[in-house]
Design a protein around this motif. Structure first.
Motif, mmCIF file in Angstrom:
data_model
loop_
_atom_site.group_PDB
_atom_site.id
_atom_site.type_symbol
_atom_site.label_atom_id
_atom_site.label_comp_id
_atom_site.label_asym_id
_atom_site.label_seq_id
_atom_site.Cartn_x
_atom_site.Cartn_y
_atom_site.Cartn_z
ATOM 1 N N GLU A 41 2.671 10.196 -4.598
ATOM 2 C CA GLU A 41 3.016 11.208 -3.602
ATOM 3 C C GLU A 41 4.510 11.537 -3.726
ATOM 4 O OE1 GLU A 41 0.985 12.619 -1.346
ATOM 5 O OE2 GLU A 41 -0.821 11.451 -1.784
ATOM 6 N N PRO A 42 4.852 12.640 -4.406
ATOM 7 C CA PRO A 42 6.268 12.952 -4.660
ATOM 8 C C PRO A 42 7.115 13.000 -3.395
ATOM 9 C CG PRO A 42 4.848 14.391 -5.944
ATOM 10 C CD PRO A 42 3.962 13.642 -5.015
ATOM 11 N N GLN A 43 6.555 13.526 -2.292
ATOM 12 C CA GLN A 43 7.337 13.654 -1.062
ATOM 13 C C GLN A 43 7.617 12.296 -0.425
ATOM 14 O OE1 GLN A 43 4.199 14.462 -1.538
ATOM 15 N NE2 GLN A 43 3.009 14.678 0.347
ATOM 16 N N HIS A 57 0.831 -1.201 0.000
ATOM 17 C CA HIS A 57 0.000 0.000 0.000
ATOM 18 C C HIS A 57 0.874 1.263 0.000
ATOM 19 C CE1 HIS A 57 -4.022 -1.582 0.150
ATOM 20 N NE2 HIS A 57 -3.738 -2.378 1.171
ATOM 21 N N LEU A 58 1.981 1.209 0.706
ATOM 22 C CA LEU A 58 2.864 2.369 0.738
ATOM 23 C C LEU A 58 3.543 2.561 -0.614
ATOM 24 C CD1 LEU A 58 3.655 4.515 2.856
ATOM 25 C CD2 LEU A 58 5.793 3.289 3.121
ATOM 26 N N TRP A 59 3.900 1.476 -1.291
ATOM 27 C CA TRP A 59 4.491 1.598 -2.631
ATOM 28 C C TRP A 59 3.520 2.305 -3.570
ATOM 29 C CZ3 TRP A 59 6.124 -4.227 -3.483
ATOM 30 C CH2 TRP A 59 7.123 -4.549 -2.565
ATOM 31 N N VAL A 60 2.254 1.888 -3.514
ATOM 32 C CA VAL A 60 1.246 2.485 -4.391
ATOM 33 C C VAL A 60 1.099 3.973 -4.076
ATOM 34 C CG1 VAL A 60 -1.194 2.493 -5.027
ATOM 35 C CG2 VAL A 60 0.007 0.312 -4.714
ATOM 36 N N ALA A 61 1.049 4.303 -2.786
ATOM 37 C CA ALA A 61 0.946 5.720 -2.392
ATOM 38 C C ALA A 61 2.167 6.494 -2.869
ATOM 39 C CB ALA A 61 0.806 5.831 -0.880
ATOM 40 N N ALA A 62 3.337 5.882 -2.764
ATOM 41 C CA ALA A 62 4.578 6.564 -3.148
ATOM 42 C C ALA A 62 4.604 6.903 -4.632
ATOM 43 C CB ALA A 62 5.784 5.705 -2.788
ATOM 44 N N SER A 63 3.924 6.108 -5.432
ATOM 45 C CA SER A 63 3.910 6.380 -6.872
ATOM 46 C C SER A 63 3.124 7.642 -7.206
ATOM 47 C CB SER A 63 3.311 5.189 -7.631
ATOM 48 O OG SER A 63 1.914 5.064 -7.365
ATOM 49 N N THR A 98 11.494 4.599 -2.301
ATOM 50 C CA THR A 98 12.383 3.978 -3.289
ATOM 51 C C THR A 98 13.720 3.604 -2.655
ATOM 52 O OG1 THR A 98 11.382 5.206 -5.114
ATOM 53 C CG2 THR A 98 13.592 4.327 -5.484
ATOM 54 N N GLU A 99 14.288 4.528 -1.880
ATOM 55 C CA GLU A 99 15.567 4.256 -1.214
ATOM 56 C C GLU A 99 15.416 3.138 -0.196
ATOM 57 O OE1 GLU A 99 18.583 4.132 1.707
ATOM 58 O OE2 GLU A 99 16.547 4.878 2.157
ATOM 59 N N LEU A 100 14.318 3.166 0.551
ATOM 60 C CA LEU A 100 14.085 2.152 1.573
ATOM 61 C C LEU A 100 13.937 0.771 0.946
ATOM 62 C CD1 LEU A 100 13.403 1.216 4.446
ATOM 63 C CD2 LEU A 100 11.036 1.915 4.024
ATOM 64 N N GLU A 101 13.151 0.674 -0.111
ATOM 65 C CA GLU A 101 12.918 -0.622 -0.733
ATOM 66 C C GLU A 101 14.181 -1.175 -1.386
ATOM 67 O OE1 GLU A 101 10.509 -2.829 -0.588
ATOM 68 O OE2 GLU A 101 9.622 -1.503 0.893
#
Length: 208
Positions: A130-132, A122-128, A138-141
């Motif tokens: 949400e620029p901030q 769910h966080l990956w999807v949000a990150a796509s 990306t770095e964490l994964e």
């Protein structure tokens, strides 16, 4: 009894101060953990849109002010939550007892088919969107991916200097992630067992 010196008084005061700080630090760590666990549960159950700071704080039994003391922004909270997920996953892997490769393959797949992976997804999807959040996730994964790969190599007793071994292990992890995605829609355990069995054969062949 000798006179109490200034140094003695200072030492006693320092010990008392440390003793006073310890329970506060313990409470702070406990609060932080409750917030992280609540954030993971919210993401897994409600996704990004339904996981606000207020919802997480209420679920954790923590005031919004205390939540923001630990995590000033929503991005801080959920990035830390996914990092917590990653640490839990790594710990689970590291604690696996020495066992045959079939069991290791099954354990790796299990990591990607449970609620911890669902929260991360769910966080990956949000990150796509949400620029901030994107750069941080990306770095964490990338870091989590390297650590998971390293642990898989160790558990499987693999020699990555041999041709194709590194790619086989990466393919195994990619397969496990794909099964985790499929599991979001339906829990097809029988199909997953067949896929895992076939990948075990491939891994055994590649790591001889």
């Amino acid at each position: 009894m000798g006179a109490v010196t200034a140094a003695d008084r200072a030492d006693r005061a320092d010990r008392a101060d440390r003793a006073d700080r310890s329970p506060k630090q313990d409470r702070s760590r406990a609060t932080r953990q409750r917030l992280l666990e609540a954030a993971v549960a919210c993401l897994a159950e409600s996704g990004w849109a339904g996981s606000t700071v207020s919802v997480v704080a209420e679920r954790a039994g923590v005031s919004r002010g205390a939540t923001q003391h630990h995590f000033p922004t929503r991005e801080d909270l959920f990035t830390a939550a996914v990092e917590y997920v990653a640490e839990q996953r790594s710990t689970a892997l590291k604690e696996l007892p020495a066992q045959d490769r079939a069991s290791v393959v099954a354990a790796l797949v299990d990591l990607y088919t449970g609620p911890l992976f669902r929260a991360a997804l769910h966080l990956w999807v949000a990150a796509s969107n949400e620029p901030q959040l994107g750069a941080r996730v990306t770095e964490l994964e990338a870091r989590v991916g390297r650590e998971t790969h390293r642990i898989a190599v160790q558990l499987l007793g693999a020699d990555e200097s041999a041709p194709g071994v590194r790619e086989t292990i990466q393919g195994l992890l990619d397969m496990a992630r794909g099964l985790g995605l499929a599991n979001l829609l339906t829990d097809d355990g029988a199909r997953r067992d067949r896929v895992v069995a076939q990948w075990t054969v491939l891994v055994e062949g590649a790591l001889r």
